[in-house]
Scaffold this motif. Sequence first.
Motif, PDB file in Angstrom:
ATOM      1  N   PHE A  35     -36.778 -18.367 -43.406  1.00  0.00           N
ATOM      2  CA  PHE A  35     -36.854 -19.630 -42.326  1.00  0.00           C
ATOM      3  C   PHE A  35     -37.650 -20.310 -42.617  1.00  0.00           C
ATOM      4  N   SER A  82     -36.717 -24.312 -42.758  1.00  0.00           N
ATOM      5  CA  SER A  82     -36.709 -24.794 -41.541  1.00  0.00           C
ATOM      6  C   SER A  82     -38.080 -25.439 -41.083  1.00  0.00           C
ATOM      7  N   ASP A  83     -39.135 -25.675 -41.729  1.00  0.00           N
ATOM      8  CA  ASP A  83     -40.308 -25.730 -41.388  1.00  0.00           C
ATOM      9  C   ASP A  83     -40.701 -27.286 -41.892  1.00  0.00           C
ATOM     10  N   ASP A 134     -32.678 -31.563 -39.859  1.00  0.00           N
ATOM     11  CA  ASP A 134     -32.514 -30.753 -40.987  1.00  0.00           C
ATOM     12  C   ASP A 134     -33.024 -29.461 -40.993  1.00  0.00           C
ATOM     13  N   ARG A 135     -34.283 -29.385 -40.099  1.00  0.00           N
ATOM     14  CA  ARG A 135     -34.712 -28.092 -39.709  1.00  0.00           C
ATOM     15  C   ARG A 135     -34.012 -27.255 -38.957  1.00  0.00           C
ATOM     16  N   ARG A 195     -30.550 -27.229 -38.827  1.00  0.00           N
ATOM     17  CA  ARG A 195     -29.497 -26.840 -39.891  1.00  0.00           C
ATOM     18  C   ARG A 195     -30.161 -25.604 -40.515  1.00  0.00           C
ATOM     19  N   ALA A 196     -31.283 -25.818 -41.237  1.00  0.00           N
ATOM     20  CA  ALA A 196     -31.789 -25.069 -41.939  1.00  0.00           C
ATOM     21  C   ALA A 196     -32.021 -23.622 -41.520  1.00  0.00           C
ATOM     22  N   HIS A 197     -32.459 -23.646 -40.102  1.00  0.00           N
ATOM     23  CA  HIS A 197     -32.663 -22.432 -39.303  1.00  0.00           C
ATOM     24  C   HIS A 197     -31.349 -21.740 -39.110  1.00  0.00           C
ATOM     25  N   SER A 242     -39.810 -20.635 -35.474  1.00  0.00           N
ATOM     26  CA  SER A 242     -39.167 -21.539 -36.345  1.00  0.00           C
ATOM     27  C   SER A 242     -38.089 -22.339 -35.798  1.00  0.00           C
ATOM     28  N   GLY A 278     -38.200 -26.918 -35.012  1.00  0.00           N
ATOM     29  CA  GLY A 278     -37.143 -27.694 -35.347  1.00  0.00           C
ATOM     30  C   GLY A 278     -36.846 -28.570 -34.080  1.00  0.00           C
TER      31      GLY A 278
END
Length: 229
Positions: A75, A78-79, A85-86, A88-90, A124, A128
């Motif tokens: 993760f 996502s930080d 974007d966080r 989406r990344a998570h 995490s 977001g």
Amino acid sequence: MKAQGTGRGRRLGLTRDKVIAAAVTMIDRDGPDSFSLRKLATELGVEAMSLYNHVPNKEALLDGVAEALLAEVDFSASDTGPWQDRVRAHATAFRATALRHPKAFPLVLTRPTKSPAALETIRSALAGFTDLGLPPEEAVHALRSYAAYIVGTIMRELGHAISLGTWDPGHAQERIEEITATGDPLLTAVAPYLAVGDHDAEFDYGIELLVAGLAARVEVPGDGGPRQA
């Protein structure tokens, strides 16, 4: 009374981590329904009783498999960056691990866990939402809505939840005909799109819908006044 096989297990350097890793490999290969401690012991070349030095029972071992798979999710992306974007990344990181373990990962989605990996998943995800300025109670509501989407869509993609169409283009026309045969005008109008699906497109659409909904929620809360993010 000494359990049969425990000496051999120790000689082989068996540990809880090795037992769980072997279980992940087996379930990834054969699926959870055919998994048993006896088969795992055979795979490891030990007596079944040797496994009880490391896990008390099958249920505890499956919990360990779920925890190990969850701990595998990276993760880190996502930080940082904008909150959108966080989020989406998570979601992307979670799905990527699920797709690496299509047979085993449903254990993560169906077995409640209080492991450190589970808490990191929650932390995490909440990270977001921090820029939205949500009060803690609403942040948890957002978290649970997000989790419901992620779990549901991944279970569908892995073949464990209802799907209204087919993911095989070769069967698309057959499914279109089945839908239009109902004679319902609403179903007939969407039949060409309802009959087939694209997992990547569906996943991305749902995440963007969630992101847009959160953004709208912050900008226009229920009382009609602006909320500062």
